[in-house]
Design an enzyme around this catalytic site. Structure first.
Site, PDB file in Angstrom:
ATOM      1  N   SER A 101      48.292  35.281  55.448  1.00 54.81           N
ATOM      2  CA  SER A 101      49.018  35.445  54.200  1.00 54.81           C
ATOM      3  C   SER A 101      48.936  36.540  53.540  1.00 54.81           C
ATOM      4  CB  SER A 101      48.745  34.017  53.351  1.00 54.81           C
ATOM      5  OG  SER A 101      48.755  33.514  52.029  1.00 54.81           O
ATOM      6  N   HIS A 128      56.376  36.554  49.140  1.00 60.45           N
ATOM      7  CA  HIS A 128      55.413  35.637  50.038  1.00 60.45           C
ATOM      8  C   HIS A 128      55.394  35.008  51.677  1.00 60.45           C
ATOM      9  CE1 HIS A 128      53.916  31.737  51.146  1.00 60.45           C
ATOM     10  NE2 HIS A 128      52.789  32.486  51.191  1.00 60.45           N
ATOM     11  N   GLY A 182      36.751  27.330  48.131  1.00 57.59           N
ATOM     12  CA  GLY A 182      36.749  28.006  49.344  1.00 57.59           C
ATOM     13  C   GLY A 182      36.792  29.441  48.147  1.00 57.59           C
ATOM     14  N   ARG A 183      36.974  30.710  48.745  1.00 49.50           N
ATOM     15  CA  ARG A 183      36.745  32.541  48.703  1.00 49.50           C
ATOM     16  C   ARG A 183      37.631  32.445  47.436  1.00 49.50           C
ATOM     17  NH1 ARG A 183      37.567  37.770  49.329  1.00 49.50           N
ATOM     18  NH2 ARG A 183      35.784  39.324  48.740  1.00 49.50           N
ATOM     19  N   SER A 198      40.470  36.242  47.426  1.00 54.91           N
ATOM     20  CA  SER A 198      41.375  36.088  48.598  1.00 54.91           C
ATOM     21  C   SER A 198      42.213  34.580  47.907  1.00 54.91           C
ATOM     22  CB  SER A 198      40.605  35.560  49.755  1.00 54.91           C
ATOM     23  OG  SER A 198      39.933  36.208  50.476  1.00 54.91           O
TER      24      SER A 198
END
Length: 297
Positions: A90, A104, A256-257, A260
């Protein structure tokens, strides 16, 4: 082809893209942060900051596995616990200049222990100022990538991007779209290898697309008014990612992290109460082009 083969490819893609961006920027380099996921797997988060062209950007790789979270089980209509494996790359890049667009990209693979699997991904462009010549070039490039695999892909995935990258609360698209696809599974006309070949083509399109815009627009002069508008456009980008983006919302909701997940945020943005662009200005022209259904090619 195994999930390990796919994951290894995505790591190599991350390497190649980082090298291309560093070369095009000419100053900044990526800082790598390796991390482990408590439930299984981990990733390599690479961030670049303070460059000649790139103010902040991230190229993230992950390969994670374990028990599928209850929220995702519910969203799929599953009642029994299953294991999952997910891997992908990503990218979000925020440039210094308002004349260089935000970009993106995401390419990903997901599979479950019940035998279900799919690919997803896409590339979309968010110019601070929409330049029609650049929009046409971008969409022509993506159409060529799609047509090499299936001529139905570009019109279908272009419409999907228009619909997905849309700030419904402002009734405007995030940028000029691109392509977006998800839940791509084999059927009678395409197998797993075909799908993976398409995903690889999308991933490998990123570096030539974005370095083109870096090299073409990085030295163009800009005014303080244009810099202010860049900050406002970044604000709209933040709004989409925090309010509408499924990946951001799911990542934060499922622990989630965070670093990131929020890599996509710009280093600075701005919100002006009840902003109105001056009639017939370049700002007004751009806002008028933030709508679905423009046929750029």
């Amino acid at each position: 082809m195994t999930k390990e083969n796919i994951s290894t490819y995505f790591q190599g893609l991350q390497d190649d893209i980082c090298k291309a961006l560093e070369s095009a920027d000419g100053k900044a380099t990526f800082h790598e942060d390796n991390w482990q996921r408590e439930g299984g797997g981990g990733g390599r988060s690479r961030v670049i900051q303070g460059g000649n062209v790139i103010e902040k950007g991230g190229v993230m790789f992950s390969a994670v596995w374990g028990d599928l979270h209850e929220k995702m089980l519910a969203s799929m209509g599953l009642t029994e616990k299953v294991d999952f494996f997910a891997t992908g790359v990503s990218i979000v890049i925020h440039p210094n200049s308002p004349k260089v667009p935000i970009i993106h990209m995401n390419v990903r693979y997901f599979q479950m222990s019940n035998g279900t699997y799919w690919f997803g991904g896409g590339i979309d462009l968010t110019p601070h100022y929409v330049v029609e010549e650049d929009a046409v070039w971008f969409h022509q490039y993506l159409k060529k990538v799609c047509d090499e695999h299936d001529e139905t892909y570009y019109p279908k995935f272009k419409t999907w991007a228009d619909d997905y990258f849309f700030n419904t609360h402002r009734n405007e698209t995030r940028g000029i779209g691109g392509i977006f696809f998800d839940y791509q599974k084999p059927h009678e006309n395409r197998n797993k290898e075909d799908l993976f070949a398409f995903v690889k083509s999308v991933g490998e399109a990123f570096a030539p697309i974005y370095t083109h815009f870096m090299n073409k627009n990085k030295d163009l002069p800009f005014t303080e008014t244009e810099k202010t508008f860049q900050m406002l456009r970044r604000g709209r980008y933040v709004e989409f990612n925090l309010v509408h983006d499924r990946g951001t919302k799911f990542g934060l909701e499922t622990n989630g992290r965070t670093e990131s997940i929020l890599m996509s945020m710009p280093p600075m943005a701005q919100w002006v109460y009840d902003y109105k662009a001056e009639k017939d200005s370049e700002e007004a022209k751009t806002l008028g082009l933030l709508r679905k259904g423009i046929n750029w090619v």
